[in-house]
Design a protein around this motif. Structure first.
Motif, PDB file in Angstrom:
ATOM      1  N   ALA A 301       0.842  -1.191   0.000  1.00  0.00           N
ATOM      2  CA  ALA A 301       0.000   0.000   0.000  1.00  0.00           C
ATOM      3  C   ALA A 301       0.880   1.245   0.000  1.00  0.00           C
ATOM      4  CB  ALA A 301      -0.907  -0.007   1.227  1.00  0.00           C
ATOM      5  N   GLY A 302       0.702   2.082  -1.014  1.00  0.00           N
ATOM      6  CA  GLY A 302       1.446   3.329  -1.087  1.00  0.00           C
ATOM      7  C   GLY A 302       2.726   3.201  -1.888  1.00  0.00           C
ATOM      8  N   GLU A 303       3.023   4.242  -2.700  1.00  0.00           N
ATOM      9  CA  GLU A 303       4.211   4.192  -3.550  1.00  0.00           C
ATOM     10  C   GLU A 303       5.490   4.199  -2.736  1.00  0.00           C
ATOM     11  OE1 GLU A 303       4.463   6.681  -6.970  1.00  0.00           O
ATOM     12  OE2 GLU A 303       2.302   6.910  -7.095  1.00  0.00           O
ATOM     13  N   LEU A 304       5.537   5.035  -1.702  1.00  0.00           N
ATOM     14  CA  LEU A 304       6.752   5.105  -0.905  1.00  0.00           C
ATOM     15  C   LEU A 304       7.004   3.780  -0.180  1.00  0.00           C
ATOM     16  CD1 LEU A 304       6.420   8.704   0.583  1.00  0.00           C
ATOM     17  CD2 LEU A 304       7.727   7.946  -1.404  1.00  0.00           C
ATOM     18  N   LYS A 305       5.923   3.150   0.256  1.00  0.00           N
ATOM     19  CA  LYS A 305       6.079   1.855   0.897  1.00  0.00           C
ATOM     20  C   LYS A 305       6.564   0.813  -0.107  1.00  0.00           C
ATOM     21  CE  LYS A 305       5.668  -1.052   4.304  1.00  0.00           C
ATOM     22  NZ  LYS A 305       6.536  -0.952   5.500  1.00  0.00           N
ATOM     23  N   GLU A 306       6.043   0.880  -1.328  1.00  0.00           N
ATOM     24  CA  GLU A 306       6.496  -0.048  -2.365  1.00  0.00           C
ATOM     25  C   GLU A 306       7.959   0.196  -2.706  1.00  0.00           C
ATOM     26  OE1 GLU A 306       4.224  -1.306  -5.715  1.00  0.00           O
ATOM     27  OE2 GLU A 306       2.485  -0.217  -5.017  1.00  0.00           O
ATOM     28  N   ASP A 307       8.357   1.460  -2.732  1.00  0.00           N
ATOM     29  CA  ASP A 307       9.756   1.765  -3.030  1.00  0.00           C
ATOM     30  C   ASP A 307      10.664   1.227  -1.927  1.00  0.00           C
ATOM     31  OD1 ASP A 307      11.911   3.150  -4.469  1.00  0.00           O
ATOM     32  OD2 ASP A 307      11.940   4.448  -2.710  1.00  0.00           O
ATOM     33  N   GLU A 308      10.228   1.369  -0.684  1.00  0.00           N
ATOM     34  CA  GLU A 308      11.020   0.840   0.426  1.00  0.00           C
ATOM     35  C   GLU A 308      11.112  -0.681   0.344  1.00  0.00           C
ATOM     36  OE1 GLU A 308      10.800   0.662   5.325  1.00  0.00           O
ATOM     37  OE2 GLU A 308       9.469   1.990   4.179  1.00  0.00           O
ATOM     38  N   GLN A 309      10.004  -1.306  -0.036  1.00  0.00           N
ATOM     39  CA  GLN A 309       9.994  -2.766  -0.119  1.00  0.00           C
ATOM     40  C   GLN A 309      10.788  -3.261  -1.322  1.00  0.00           C
ATOM     41  OE1 GLN A 309       6.128  -4.496  -0.596  1.00  0.00           O
ATOM     42  NE2 GLN A 309       6.639  -6.267   0.638  1.00  0.00           N
ATOM     43  N   ALA A 310      10.844  -2.453  -2.390  1.00  0.00           N
ATOM     44  CA  ALA A 310      11.588  -2.864  -3.583  1.00  0.00           C
ATOM     45  C   ALA A 310      13.084  -2.990  -3.312  1.00  0.00           C
ATOM     46  CB  ALA A 310      11.343  -1.881  -4.720  1.00  0.00           C
ATOM     47  N   HIS A 311      13.575  -2.283  -2.300  1.00  0.00           N
ATOM     48  CA  HIS A 311      14.998  -2.326  -1.969  1.00  0.00           C
ATOM     49  C   HIS A 311      15.314  -3.386  -0.928  1.00  0.00           C
ATOM     50  CE1 HIS A 311      14.698   1.626  -3.905  1.00  0.00           C
ATOM     51  NE2 HIS A 311      15.981   1.530  -4.131  1.00  0.00           N
ATOM     52  N   THR A 312      14.374  -4.266  -0.631  1.00  0.00           N
ATOM     53  CA  THR A 312      14.606  -5.353   0.315  1.00  0.00           C
ATOM     54  C   THR A 312      14.398  -6.695  -0.387  1.00  0.00           C
ATOM     55  OG1 THR A 312      12.293  -5.301   1.047  1.00  0.00           O
ATOM     56  CG2 THR A 312      13.871  -3.947   2.267  1.00  0.00           C
ATOM     57  N   ASP A 313      14.823  -7.746   0.285  1.00  0.00           N
ATOM     58  CA  ASP A 313      14.704  -9.077  -0.286  1.00  0.00           C
ATOM     59  C   ASP A 313      13.269  -9.581  -0.163  1.00  0.00           C
ATOM     60  OD1 ASP A 313      15.424 -11.393  -1.494  1.00  0.00           O
ATOM     61  OD2 ASP A 313      16.767 -12.101   0.077  1.00  0.00           O
ATOM     62  N   ILE A 314      12.952 -10.563  -0.979  1.00  0.00           N
ATOM     63  CA  ILE A 314      11.628 -11.177  -0.943  1.00  0.00           C
ATOM     64  C   ILE A 314      11.541 -12.099   0.267  1.00  0.00           C
ATOM     65  CG2 ILE A 314      12.306 -13.132  -2.374  1.00  0.00           C
ATOM     66  CD1 ILE A 314       9.595 -13.012  -3.687  1.00  0.00           C
ATOM     67  N   PRO A 315      10.394 -12.170   0.945  1.00  0.00           N
ATOM     68  CA  PRO A 315      10.287 -13.067   2.112  1.00  0.00           C
ATOM     69  C   PRO A 315      10.563 -14.520   1.729  1.00  0.00           C
ATOM     70  CG  PRO A 315       8.427 -11.546   2.034  1.00  0.00           C
ATOM     71  CD  PRO A 315       9.168 -11.378   0.747  1.00  0.00           C
ATOM     72  N   MET A 316      11.196 -15.230   2.637  1.00  0.00           N
ATOM     73  CA  MET A 316      11.535 -16.625   2.355  1.00  0.00           C
ATOM     74  C   MET A 316      10.273 -17.480   2.197  1.00  0.00           C
ATOM     75  SD  MET A 316      14.091 -19.163   4.475  1.00  0.00           S
ATOM     76  CE  MET A 316      15.480 -18.103   4.079  1.00  0.00           C
ATOM     77  N   GLU A 317       9.215 -17.166   2.970  1.00  0.00           N
ATOM     78  CA  GLU A 317       7.986 -17.952   2.851  1.00  0.00           C
ATOM     79  C   GLU A 317       7.384 -17.806   1.459  1.00  0.00           C
ATOM     80  OE1 GLU A 317       8.510 -15.636   5.037  1.00  0.00           O
ATOM     81  OE2 GLU A 317       8.746 -16.632   6.993  1.00  0.00           O
ATOM     82  N   LEU A 318       7.393 -16.581   0.935  1.00  0.00           N
ATOM     83  CA  LEU A 318       6.854 -16.361  -0.401  1.00  0.00           C
ATOM     84  C   LEU A 318       7.712 -17.033  -1.460  1.00  0.00           C
ATOM     85  CD1 LEU A 318       4.547 -14.870  -1.821  1.00  0.00           C
ATOM     86  CD2 LEU A 318       6.053 -12.913  -2.062  1.00  0.00           C
ATOM     87  N   CYS A 319       9.001 -17.069  -1.222  1.00  0.00           N
ATOM     88  CA  CYS A 319       9.913 -17.705  -2.170  1.00  0.00           C
ATOM     89  C   CYS A 319       9.709 -19.220  -2.181  1.00  0.00           C
ATOM     90  CB  CYS A 319      11.352 -17.360  -1.795  1.00  0.00           C
ATOM     91  SG  CYS A 319      12.589 -18.004  -2.926  1.00  0.00           S
ATOM     92  N   GLU A 320       9.512 -19.802  -1.022  1.00  0.00           N
ATOM     93  CA  GLU A 320       9.366 -21.259  -0.951  1.00  0.00           C
ATOM     94  C   GLU A 320       8.040 -21.733  -1.522  1.00  0.00           C
ATOM     95  OE1 GLU A 320       9.944 -21.980   3.174  1.00  0.00           O
ATOM     96  OE2 GLU A 320      12.131 -22.181   3.002  1.00  0.00           O
ATOM     97  N   THR A 321       7.006 -20.895  -1.452  1.00  0.00           N
ATOM     98  CA  THR A 321       5.694 -21.303  -1.955  1.00  0.00           C
ATOM     99  C   THR A 321       5.499 -20.989  -3.434  1.00  0.00           C
ATOM    100  OG1 THR A 321       4.776 -19.174  -1.216  1.00  0.00           O
ATOM    101  CG2 THR A 321       4.625 -21.043   0.309  1.00  0.00           C
ATOM    102  N   ALA A 322       6.478 -20.377  -4.078  1.00  0.00           N
ATOM    103  CA  ALA A 322       6.344 -20.036  -5.496  1.00  0.00           C
ATOM    104  C   ALA A 322       6.300 -21.306  -6.337  1.00  0.00           C
ATOM    105  CB  ALA A 322       7.503 -19.147  -5.937  1.00  0.00           C
ATOM    106  N   GLN A 323       5.300 -21.410  -7.190  1.00  0.00           N
ATOM    107  CA  GLN A 323       5.130 -22.566  -8.048  1.00  0.00           C
ATOM    108  C   GLN A 323       5.877 -22.374  -9.366  1.00  0.00           C
ATOM    109  OE1 GLN A 323       3.579 -25.325  -6.993  1.00  0.00           O
ATOM    110  NE2 GLN A 323       3.195 -24.294  -5.024  1.00  0.00           N
ATOM    111  N   ASP A 324       6.213 -23.485 -10.004  1.00  0.00           N
ATOM    112  CA  ASP A 324       6.915 -23.420 -11.289  1.00  0.00           C
ATOM    113  C   ASP A 324       6.058 -22.748 -12.350  1.00  0.00           C
ATOM    114  OD1 ASP A 324       8.954 -24.712 -10.050  1.00  0.00           O
ATOM    115  OD2 ASP A 324       8.544 -26.684 -10.937  1.00  0.00           O
TER     116      ASP A 324
END
Length: 766
Positions: A301-324
């Motif tokens: 939510a929010g552009e500034l929040k998205e910009d802050e999140q874009a400079h961080t790594d992706i959560p490990m839980e989201l990475c592990e649940t990613a399907q092929d």
């Protein structure tokens, strides 16, 4: 003039034409009704194509953009060919109506209108932001369950359902399967044209933007993956084409635009790397489980929040649940990612993406495996998920890639986990892994010794390989003696590589002999947890009295535990090359573990009868006892020799002069001086050995006496030199005393002469 300023009034306008014999349906929008020709609209609209397949008399359109007035304009354009008025007030309503009606023709007309062609760059940017979410919603490439959606739509068209939410009455008649299939294909064609037209319109608007208005940010990351990739290509082309003149004039053009147009709403600007990652992250959040997806959406939510999140790594839980099925859509965006700036979790996802498109075993012009291998090498050290790609099932990364990161200690841990799955590997695959990766690349690194060679797994691998060699040596019809559970996996048989497995087992035995403590029973360390120091377990135990008690009878040594030597997989001939190497490398405990193996071999086969003297002599020479300093091993050797000598000299013994000479030589080879005298007080220790031991014990005393005599002689010589120095000093002292006496007499004479001179002087003055 009035209509030009205030628009055309709908009062008095004729309703859309309904051709004779065509089906008519009343469209209900906010309580107002308008009858339209469904058969004509079904040719250009996916929504009315679905209405056509029902018996509904009404079609309620809730929240239609612009109300009934805007729908009347659209219906007149589609049915009667009236001119569509595209203005600043109607352009957004018309675009939204396009996606609601699923009418690609309407969107094409809006984009080709004079109004759309005359838009300023900043207005195009605003419209682009408006239509980008529709590209993501309509594109099948962005749907993780596209096949399921199409199947559900086919079922929906095969059996006519009811539109209860819109007030439609279902048909009681069944539809012929061929008709339902045709309706499904037409509807699918509309949907395909719709997302193609939408993406084409978005790309067209983006290509017409000025450089100052083309800002990669959260607002442009809402489109489909295909559109996002096209935006990145346009950005790259603009950067390549930008020259000095463009750069110099850009501040002036930006100043003029800011004066004439309203400023852009975009607050965040990203480069291609961050934009590509953000686009992929949106799709991952959309395809994640509900709990993770809701949390990810709240974070965005929010552009500034998205910009802050874009400079961080992706959560490990989201990475592990990613399907092929989700990752395979990211291929067009991977090329815009900077590997050196990747975060650890992102690296694992992109490697998986590249390998899904082109498995390592296949060779294509795209070269995805090579890109994935470079990314694996660059990010292995800092990413736990990248390391897991090498061993965690399903492991897409070939184990051979671990050779590229062999300098990192975690590479040995990953290889150890890969080797642990040897029972499910093919024999050729296992051989290539051990030969080309472990033995060729990892042996020169210390962490390989501590992590792999010291592990219990190597003991299992050597046993499996040598068991395969034993199978290959068995002739047809011969039955191999059962030794419990087979160490060699059953599916390795018949693959014609058993001889290669045996060869690899011998090589593993040679390199891991010291680290496996001679492959004798011991407590193996937990190498994966960092505990690489193992305490040796019980190997042999001498059942004997205390050291201060005489033991005339030979004592028996009990063997504890089980190992590959006991199963016959490891044999003495296999040990000989290792012991020969140990004679040259005396700084390593090769000979020590070899002697332990030999003594275990002798005591394990001991069942009241001792080994034959010639064979025992060969084992004794192999052990190289003259270099042994371990008192416990020497004690075991002594007890075995005592029993052998007693059996040789006893009734029925095969005594010969050669055998007795060999026994004497074996006794003399061990250093009995390190043992207590009580261990030698036995009739089965030959007198000659006792004599030699006395001579050996006498040698230190004689040597000490000689050293003492030499020290006394050196002390005597030293005392004589000191005495000579003292005599010389005495002579010098006598000379000094004589000179002192002479000086005193001269001083006395001078004093007398001086007094006489003074007396005469006083008399002369009187």
């Amino acid at each position: 003039m009035f209509s030009y300023l205030f628009g055309t009034s709908n009062e008095g306008r004729d309703p859309p034409t309904i051709q004779e014999g065509h089906k008519a349906v009343e469209v209900v929008i906010e309580g107002e009704r308008l009858k339209v020709d469904v058969d004509v609209l079904a040719d250009v609209s996916g929504l009315f194509l679905q209405v056509q397949s029902t018996d509904a008399k009404e079609c309620p359109l809730l929240d239609f953009p612009g109300g009934l007035e805007r729908f009347r304009d659209i219906a007149g354009f589609l049915v009667d060919g009236e001119t569509l008025a595209v203005t600043e007030e109607t352009v957004l309503d018309l675009m939204e109506a396009t996606w609601l009606l699923e009418c690609p023709r309407l969107l094409d007309d809006v984009m080709e209108s004079p109004f759309a062609k005359s838009l300023s760059s900043r207005r195009r940017a605003e419209i682009l932001e408006h239509i980008l979410p529709y590209t993501a919603a309509s594109s099948p490439a962005d749907s993780e369950h596209a096949a399921d959606m199409l199947a559900a739509r086919a079922d929906e068209m095969s059996v006519l359902g009811s539109w209860t939410e819109h007030g439609m009455v279902s048909s009681s008649q069944s539809v012929h399967p061929s008709l339902a299939c045709g309706q499904f294909l037409r509807l699918f064609q509309f949907e395909t044209l719709m997302w193609q037209t939408t993406e084409r319109a978005a790309i067209r608007l983006a290509s017409q933007l000025d450089s100052g208005d083309f800002i990669l940010g959260p607002r442009l990351a809402t489109g489909s993956l295909r559109v996002c990739a096209e935006l990145l290509r346009l950005q790259r082309e603009r950067e390549e084409e930008a020259g000095f003149v463009t750069t110099a004039m850009q501040p002036v053009s930006a100043l003029w635009k800011n004066l004439m147009d309203k400023p852009l709403r975009a607050k965040v600007s990203w480069d291609s790397h961050l934009f590509a990652l953000r686009c992929m992250r949106r799709r991952l959040a959309a395809a994640a489980p509900p709990s993770l997806a809701s949390r990810s959406n709240a974070e965005m939510a929010g552009e500034l929040k998205e910009d802050e999140q874009a400079h961080t790594d992706i959560p490990m839980e989201l990475c592990e649940t990613a399907q092929d099925s989700t990752l395979i859509c990211f291929v067009e965006l991977v090329g815009f990612v900077d590997v050196e700036r990747l975060f650890p979790n992102w690296s694992a996802l992109l490697i998986r993406t590249l390998l899904l498109l082109d498995p390592p075993g296949e060779t294509t012009s795209a070269g995805y495996p090579m890109q994935a291998r470079k990314m694996f090498k660059a990010t292995f050290a800092g990413s736990i998920l990248v390391q897991r790609l090498a061993w965690h099932p399903p492991a897409p990364v070939p184990p051979a890639w671990l050779a590229d990161v062999v300098a990192h200690p975690d590479a040995s841990k990953a290889l150890l986990r890969v080797l642990a799955r040897y029972r499910v590997m093919e024999a050729e695959e296992f051989c290539d892994l051990v030969e080309h990766v472990l033995l060729s690349q990892f042996l020169s690194w210390g962490h390989c010794n501590d992590t792999i060679l010291k592990s219990e797994l190597v003991n299992e691998l050597v046993g499996a390989c040598l068991d395969a060699g034993r199978k290959s040596a068995a002739l047809p019809g011969n039955v191999i003696p059962a030794l419990g559970e087979r160490r060699c996996p059953s599916h390795w048989a018949g693959q014609h590589v058993l001889w290669r497995l045996e060869h690899l087992g011998r090589r593993l035995f040679d390199v891991a002999f010291v680290f496996q403590q001679g492959f004798l029973p011991h407590s193996w360390p937990d190498c994966l947890d960092g505990d690489c120091h193992a305490e040796p377990g019980p190997v042999l135990r001498v059942v004997a009295a205390e050291d201060d008690v005489c033991c005339p009878q030979p004592q028996v040594v009990e063997v504890e535990g089980t190992c590959l030597w006991d199963e016959g997989l490891l044999t003495i001939p296999l040990l000989r090359p290792t012991m020969m190497e140990g004679r040259a490398l005396t700084d390593k405990p090769i000979l020590h573990y070899g002697r332990q193996v030999i003594m275990r071999h002798l005591w394990y086969k001991h069942s009241g009868t001792y080994c034959e003297v010639p064979k025992l002599k060969s084992l004794w020479d192999l052990a190289c006892w003259s270099l042994c300093e371990d008192a416990s091993l020497i004690r075991q050797a002594l007890e075995y020799l005592k029993g052998t000598y007693r059996e040789l000299c006893g009734p029925g013994g095969s005594w010969t002069a050669d055998c007795e000479e060999a026994i004497f030589q074996m006794f003399l080879a061990i250093d009995l001086s390190v043992l207590p005298i009580q261990a030698l007080q036995s009739p089965w220790v030959p007198v000659q050995v006792q004599t030699v031991r006395l001579f050996v014990q006498q040698q230190p005393a004689d040597r000490f006496h000689e050293e003492l005599q030499q020290e006394v002689a050196r002390a005597t010589e030293h005392l004589e030199s000191i005495s000579l120095q003292c005599s010389k000093l005495s002579e010098r002292l006598n000379v000094v005393e004589q000179r002192t006496v002479m000086n005193k007499s001269q001083i006395s004479e001078a004093s007398v002469a001086l007094e006489e001179h003074q007396r005469r002087k006083r008399e002369a003055l009187k």
